[in-house]
Design a protein around this motif. Structure first.
Motif, PDB file in Angstrom:
ATOM      1  N   LEU A  70       0.763  -1.187   0.084  1.00 19.73           N
ATOM      2  CA  LEU A  70       0.269  -0.385  -0.148  1.00 19.73           C
ATOM      3  C   LEU A  70       0.611   0.956  -0.130  1.00 19.73           C
ATOM      4  CD1 LEU A  70      -2.814  -1.127   2.225  1.00 19.73           C
ATOM      5  CD2 LEU A  70      -3.295  -0.415   0.008  1.00 19.73           C
ATOM      6  N   VAL A  71       0.324   2.101  -1.164  1.00 22.80           N
ATOM      7  CA  VAL A  71       1.808   3.587  -1.069  1.00 22.80           C
ATOM      8  C   VAL A  71       0.427   4.839  -0.514  1.00 22.80           C
ATOM      9  CG1 VAL A  71       3.139   4.911  -2.541  1.00 22.80           C
ATOM     10  CG2 VAL A  71       2.935   2.556  -2.651  1.00 22.80           C
ATOM     11  N   SER A  72      -0.010   5.111   0.284  1.00 27.21           N
ATOM     12  CA  SER A  72      -0.266   6.327   1.246  1.00 27.21           C
ATOM     13  C   SER A  72       0.384   7.619   0.587  1.00 27.21           C
ATOM     14  CB  SER A  72      -0.301   5.982   2.486  1.00 27.21           C
ATOM     15  OG  SER A  72      -1.643   7.080   2.831  1.00 27.21           O
ATOM     16  N   THR A  73       0.037   8.569  -0.171  1.00 24.48           N
ATOM     17  CA  THR A  73       0.299  10.005  -0.034  1.00 24.48           C
ATOM     18  C   THR A  73      -1.420  10.832   0.638  1.00 24.48           C
ATOM     19  OG1 THR A  73      -1.398  10.463  -1.937  1.00 24.48           O
ATOM     20  CG2 THR A  73       0.836   9.141  -2.272  1.00 24.48           C
ATOM     21  N   GLY A  74      -0.740  12.187   0.528  1.00 27.47           N
ATOM     22  CA  GLY A  74      -1.098  13.293   1.148  1.00 27.47           C
ATOM     23  C   GLY A  74      -2.715  13.558   0.671  1.00 27.47           C
ATOM     24  N   THR A  75      -2.555  13.397  -0.792  1.00 23.54           N
ATOM     25  CA  THR A  75      -3.672  14.228  -1.406  1.00 23.54           C
ATOM     26  C   THR A  75      -3.958  13.007  -2.446  1.00 23.54           C
ATOM     27  OG1 THR A  75      -1.921  15.608  -3.184  1.00 23.54           O
ATOM     28  CG2 THR A  75      -2.560  16.806  -0.941  1.00 23.54           C
TER      29      THR A  75
END
Length: 644
Positions: A70-75
């Protein structure tokens, strides 16, 4: 191919596939660290300066690992860039047929059921002619879209209230009982995520998954071996939105509107249901008036003793209970009415949780908007909750950002999340800041609390703006200062003026770039996540050190909790949080190897207070000047071609 060294080598696939690619020691070093963390199952906190290439540095080992990531980003914008640009490019360069997926929050997807309701019954709720035109555009798009991602629709404004009527939330979704469940874009997106090796999400979705665990669709996110958190400096703050309790007048008004629509479909004979929904909307308006006319964000105890507030809150609660009673009777008439009943019951529970006695672990606060209000109970410390999150997920966690450390140390970030077992690494930016930039500290400015401070900042910055020929961001720590600066500059400068809020953010940036000599005035949303490369941005002016306002109810309660534990609120929270925020703002200036520019930090406390050294030590190694003549010389004498 074995390992990241081969990928980033001078004769590797990236060099063959990408024109102008050059191996960078920092990028390779970070990629190795990520690869080792994934192999060893270790937690990694990785700060990578601007220009390091951190996105590829974590994506390459993720792609090569064969693990579910899972790659989680800010926006959402960063999600789209990763999924639509970076991952396809790397898959093609590496020749790896890795299955990837993009998964956003539910409100980013069309809800066919709610669209059908709006088309058939919505105009009884009073949509305008403009919204009717927007609805027709959405209806035409709905017939052809494959993803249902509302970002595909360019001719309906993102801020249109119609989107709330044709998308769903966790509260109003019918889940598996929806008659259009099989064709639901959210269902399809989640199925794709379950089958993917790499899924791109955002922090909101990651915390929502932990907060709700299951909903009408079952698990929100797939099980993962590795979780990579990009823009990790935002991660802890995002958590507070999902680990607390909140209830807004908009949520309650939408419940009333949905009730009226579902009644028109399945229970037109139930006049009492319509009366109860209408009464709730009336009491919401009265409660908004009781809280005060001016926009405000404050601790609940500031109004809890006011008779009109308590009376308004009591009537609102009674109206909500009355609506629940009517919906309980109507629930057998249709799945939509049953869903409204469950939502109403959930909102009653939230209101009760908000009204419960204060504790040392949370703070109650309210916010008044132009047309509504919200009530919130926010946790003051999320470290324990994140520890449980990590234990439940049983994944390898990797946190990365350009701004995680304070003067080279990571205690602030790791303390917020309760992380005690991470390897912490830093890689400096490859940019030559001493040649490409200048840090100007204007002399003679008054104390930041002085009434004439904003005018003094503009006066001190004006010689710099003349020397840079505009081409500048002026970043403010408050909307009040932004408004004051805009009024001072309006009609009094030869440079085009672009003010946050005057037009959509994307258009504002496009117009600023196109102007060639503009001044863009912004607050928080322009301090990070904004990328203007080249000569269009040659100067960044920051008015004050970005200390969080102690008047904010959450900040105030957090400081008091730290004080009660025997620590210094300034050293433990206020100073490190401000340093990281300043690093983000300063990071807007140099975005590429050929960029040049001047950073103006106007706050005199950088020189007059001992803690100023902590800020300066946390910034890139720029030359420092206090004479405006040095700024003029910087812009008048650019380096020879190829010297930067």
């Amino acid at each position: 191919m074995s390992g990241v060294d081969d990928v980033f080598a001078e004769d590797g696939p990236l060099a063959r596939f990408l024109a102008g690619f050059r191996p960078r020691d920092a990028q390779i070093g970070m990629a190795r660290a990520v690869e080792q963390a994934i192999r060893g199952g270790r937690c990694l906190i990785a700060e990578a300066g601007t220009g390091t290439g951190k996105t590829f540095a974590y994506l390459v080992p993720a792609l090569l690992s064969g693990k579910r990531v899972l790659v989680s980003t800010g926006t959402r914008n960063l999600q789209d860039q990763l999924f639509q640009k970076d991952l396809p490019l790397l898959r093609q360069a590496l020749g790896t047929p890795v299955h990837t997926a993009l998964l956003k929050g539910r409100s980013n997807y069309l809800c066919p059921y709610r669209l059908e309701n709006v088309v058939d019954f919505g105009f009884r709720a009073g949509f305008s002619a403009e919204e009717a035109d927007q609805l027709e555009r959405i209806r035409r798009w709905a017939k052809t879209t494959r993803s249902g991602d509302v970002a595909e629709v360019n001719d309906v404004p993102e801020a249109s209230p119609l989107w709330r009527s044709v998308t769903s939330t966790a509260e109003n979704c019918l889940g598996q009982e929806c008659p259009l469940y099989e064709g639901c874009p959210v269902v399809q997106a989640r199925k794709a995520a379950q089958e993917a090796q790499i899924t791109v999400i955002n922090h909101h979705l990651l915390w929502a998954d932990w907060a709700v665990k299951t909903d009408g669709f079952g698990e929100l996110l797939p099980v993962a071996d590795v979780i990579i958190v990009d823009e990790a400096h935002q991660f802890a703050e995002t958590a507070t939105q999902f680990l607390g309790v909140s209830l807004s007048s908009r949520q309650l008004a939408e419940l009333a509107d949905d009730t009226l629509i579902e009644r028109a479909k399945d229970a037109p004979d139930m006049g009492g249901l319509a009366d109860a929904a209408t009464l709730l909307k009336v009491e919401l308006t009265a409660m908004r008036a009781a809280l005060g006319e001016e926009p405000r964000r404050d601790a609940w105890h500031a109004v809890a003793g006011k008779e009109e507030v308590n009376a308004g809150l009591g009537r609102m609660e009674e109206a909500l209970l009355a609506l629940a009673a009517q919906l309980k009777i109507a629930a057998v008439r249709g799945k939509g009415l049953e869903s409204c009943w469950k939502r109403c019951d959930e909102f009653i529970q939230r209101l009760e949780a908000f009204l419960a006695e204060d504790t040392e672990e949370s703070v109650r606060w309210f916010e008044i908007h132009r047309r509504g209000f919200s009530l919130s109970r926010t946790p003051l410390d999320i470290a324990g909750e994140f520890t449980r999150f990590r234990k439940a997920r049983q994944a390898t966690w990797i946190f990365t950002s350009a701004t995680l450390s304070v003067a080279g140390r990571f205690e602030h970030f790791s303390r917020q999340l309760g992380i005690v077992d991470a390897e912490c690494r830093r890689w400096e930016s490859p940019f030559d800041y001493r040649r490409q930039s200048l840090l100007y500290l204007p002399p003679g400015l008054p104390d930041p609390g002085a009434g004439n401070y904003t005018r003094a900042v503009l006066r001190a910055a004006w010689p710099v703006l003349k020397a840079s020929r505009g081409r500048a961001f002026l970043l403010f720590t408050s909307h009040q200062a932004l408004t004051e600066a805009a009024s001072i500059l309006e009609g009094k400068t030869e440079f085009p003026l672009f003010v946050q809020g005057s037009r959509p953010k994307t258009r504002l940036l496009d117009d600023f770039r196109a102007s060639g000599n503009g001044l863009l005035l912004g607050t928080a949303s322009f301090w990070e996540g904004v990328d203007v490369r080249g000569e269009a941005l040659s100067c960044v002016v920051i008015d004050k050190l970005p200390f969080a306002s102690p008047g904010d109810p959450v900040v105030s309660a957090r400081l008091e909790a730290i004080r009660k534990r025997g620590h210094s609120p300034f050293g433990v929270f206020q100073l490190p949080a401000a340093v990281i925020a300043l690093k983000q703002g300063a990071g807007r200036l140099i975005r590429d190897v050929d960029d040049r520019g001047v950073l103006v930090l106007a706050d005199p406390r950088l020189v007059s207070r001992s803690y100023g050294r902590v800020f300066l030590d946390s910034l890139p190694p720029m030359r420092i000047a206090r004479d405006p003549g040095a700024v003029r010389a910087f812009f008048a004498d650019p380096p020879a071609e190829g010297s930067v």
